[in-house]
Scaffold this active site. Sequence first.
Site, short mmCIF file in Angstrom:
data_model
loop_
_atom_site.label_atom_id
_atom_site.label_comp_id
_atom_site.label_asym_id
_atom_site.label_seq_id
_atom_site.Cartn_x
_atom_site.Cartn_y
_atom_site.Cartn_z
N THR A 555 30.76 37.68 35.92
CA THR A 555 31.39 37.62 34.36
C THR A 555 32.29 38.55 34.24
O THR A 555 32.76 39.34 34.96
CB THR A 555 30.12 38.03 33.65
N LYS A 579 35.51 43.39 36.79
CA LYS A 579 36.37 44.86 37.04
C LYS A 579 35.80 45.97 36.20
O LYS A 579 36.27 46.94 36.44
CB LYS A 579 37.89 44.60 36.80
N GLU A 606 35.66 43.38 46.15
CA GLU A 606 36.95 43.23 46.74
C GLU A 606 37.82 42.50 45.93
O GLU A 606 39.19 42.76 45.84
CB GLU A 606 36.51 42.64 47.89
N ALA A 611 42.55 39.37 43.80
CA ALA A 611 41.67 38.43 44.10
C ALA A 611 41.12 38.08 45.63
O ALA A 611 40.23 39.20 46.00
CB ALA A 611 42.42 36.92 43.65
N LEU A 613 42.31 38.17 48.43
CA LEU A 613 43.15 39.13 49.55
C LEU A 613 42.35 40.10 49.91
O LEU A 613 41.69 41.00 49.03
CB LEU A 613 44.67 39.62 49.09
N GLU A 667 43.35 36.28 32.79
CA GLU A 667 41.99 36.79 32.43
C GLU A 667 41.60 35.77 30.96
O GLU A 667 42.76 35.22 30.27
CB GLU A 667 42.01 38.11 31.83
N ASP A 678 45.44 44.93 32.90
CA ASP A 678 44.79 44.49 33.92
C ASP A 678 45.39 44.91 35.45
O ASP A 678 44.59 45.30 36.34
CB ASP A 678 44.60 42.92 34.15
N LYS A 682 43.82 47.60 38.35
CA LYS A 682 43.59 47.29 39.78
C LYS A 682 44.27 48.63 40.59
O LYS A 682 43.87 48.98 41.40
CB LYS A 682 44.34 46.06 40.24
#
Length: 813
Positions: A555, A579, A606, A611, A613, A667, A678, A682
């Site tokens: 979610t 995230k 991960e 995504a 990777l 998103e 976003d 990351k």
Amino acid sequence: MKVLKFGGSSVGSPETIKQVIDIIRSTRANGPCAIVLSAMQGTTDSLIEAGRSAERGDDGYIEILSNIGERHVTTIRELFDGDDHFAISDFVETTVKELEDLCEGVRLIRELSPKTLDRILSFGEIVASKIIAAKLTADGIDNEWKDSRQFIRTNSSHGFATVDFVETNARVKEHFDASPVGVHIFPGFISSDSNGYTTTLGRGGSDYTAAILAAAVDAEMLEIWTDVSGMMTADPRFVRNVRQISNITYREAMELSHFGAKVIYPPTIQPVMAKGIPILVKNTFDPDHHGTLIESESTEKAQMIRGITSIDKITVLSLEGSGMVGIPGFSKRLFDALSRASINVILITQSSSEHSICVAIEDKHASDAKNAVDREFEYEIAVGRIDPLGVENGFSILALVGDNMKEHTGVSGKMFTTLGNNGINIHAIAQGSSERNISAIISSKDVRKALNTLHEEFFSDGNKQINVFIAGVGTVGSRLIDQLQSQHQHLSDELRLNVRVVGIANSKQALLAGEGIDLDNYKAELTDAPAIDIAAFTDAIIEQNLRNSVFVDVTASSEVVGVYDKLLSKSISVIACNKVAASSEYEKYSRLKDTAREFGTNFFFETNVGAGLPVINTLNDLLRSGDRVNRIEAVLSGTLNFVFNNYDGSRSFAKVVRQAQTEGYTEPDPRLDLSGTDVARKILILAREVGHRTEMSDIANTAFLPESCMAGSVEDFYAEMERKEPHFRQLLDDAHTQGLTLKYIASFNDGKAAVGLQSIGPEHNFANLSGKDNAVLFYTNRYSEQPLVIKGAGAGADVTAAGVFADIIRAAR
Ligand code: ADP
Ligand code: ASP
Ligand code: MG
């Protein structure tokens, strides 16, 4: 001579009795034999119930006894033809009458003494064995019924009598020497004391009767006929995929039965072991199966662990106090007190500090033990040298048994790691000095999980079962479920993992099925499922207490993140595609990682970066192998890369963003991508994984999206972008005139993280990054000149689901 014992289920119905008769007939064909019989299955329990009901003063016993009588009479009618059954039917009726009189006596005086109870119980074995003797006679098989009470002499400890072997052996031998018949029939379980009163040998004691007879006559073999094909690596009622044990030593069998393998009553082995008589455990319902052979040496391939067992209804006593240290005699007094109260001690552990002794006993002795021990240490307790005896119930003992354990190191390590990884708390541990047994006291609610997970661990040709709970069935969640379904066979064949989805929740409802959800149908079932929120879903996951549980959050909800800590602290792995957790305050992120570490479980995310990777894993591998990450440069937004790769002025910027959203690369709210938030999340996560205590507010973000686009709904956002087209066009033209292209780049350098739109030349590492690809460059001590590059599709439901899938497998292994 062979001695054969048939258990309660073997004589439980007319059909099974016919099978028993066939087995006796073919055994008899090869020589004389002695047959020991249990009561029909359930009869002993019913007789106890009848006695207790009379003791309470109610007349429920009348119905119970009449049902027992009815069952025996029906069995007789089905077994015998014509008039053959009259004598035995009469016997049953007289017996039931006698039982009624006995119970009536109990009811009048409201007291059921152990002596009377033994008398009542003896009827079960007597009647069953008489029926079988009569049936053998009717079928023309020469036999003689003898009352075991004439041969097996015991002390007067009713309910659990001790055998006088000298007297017993002499009587048995004398009988067999004098009797020429081919088949000797005996009721199991019952015996008598020197005054001629009926005693019994303990629940399950018919096995013991057979062993006593076998030892007394030096039988060539003792056969225990039951309802399973021998001893198994664990109790088949609790563990699936148990394996049959073909050969086992007396000592191993003794440990297994002592620690709960009900298939053999523990005292059974001793008398035959002393004489070297082999025991064969056979299945009445599958007589051709070879069964389990128990003898002094096992010929089966040396296995580290032979079996896993458990005993429930255990109470733990703890004697503690500073006054115990260094003073000899405390343990002697403790065990003397327990022994005087006739309390059997199952397991003992003492810490080397001598501060405490911990003893496991059966629940039923708890209050007697408390009284006996507190009385013994009355003085020491009064002066505060030791504490009153601690008594805790709700426990079980788990035991791993195997003769070869002593030749293998690491058995206990593996046992405790496996239990720990499943959140099973170990209350106490004991290892026999023979190194044939390692036992642990655990909470009874964890037993099934513990048996199954240890069985998988030690008998590993069985698949390991992974129980997956999924929150979120949007695009990624549905793809993940499709992938789990289509890869099921492959996982089973190649990785020996049986991945079962046992819970699926959306924001309103949840499906739960401990046996696994039918993935062909889950959408429809979820629509009809009960309404439950994430808190209740979490409680249900914990309540199910399944081994190797994995919770997957697909979610974008911060409410779901709120339950991670609770799950991790129950040793349930959390796989987050979401995230929010890893990018929230540093404190929260690091607490979740600490909780996972503390409870021996996994918190994987991960897919939070790149995504599917392998970015975070690669980073962790570098760090774990001692490398140092000095700089990171990355294109981390598949959305922004797609948008800037496709925006060439022929269509408006808004239209290109719309296409990215339609194709599933953004998103749910594309502003999270377009604002750079976003990407900032990351690089924040990567910086944290490198080891920096960084917050979102520490990340420099040079936004390119006009402030006005951020207001209102998603549709307002598209409309505003349309109006601001000249602004985007300007960015594009400025870059083009210099021969450069636009890329949204995240960097981490010298402890500082930044994100922003950059114009890069054709020589740049990211110049050829097409479509929705991501790329991450790690500049490390080892990769200092040329960075380590990870590159590939960085968005999309399929690759993201595949990344989550990989996390699940990693957690499972
Ligand atoms: P009987 O009535 O023949 O004496 P029991 O019920 O006493 O039979 O014992 C057989 C049962 O023991 C099996 O049905 C099985 O459920 C249980 N059992 C427990 N542990 C084991 C084990 N390790 N191997 C085989 N059976 C076991
Ligand atoms: N009938 C007795 C019991 O149920 C003895 C036995 O079956 O071995 O315990
Ligand atoms: Mg039994």
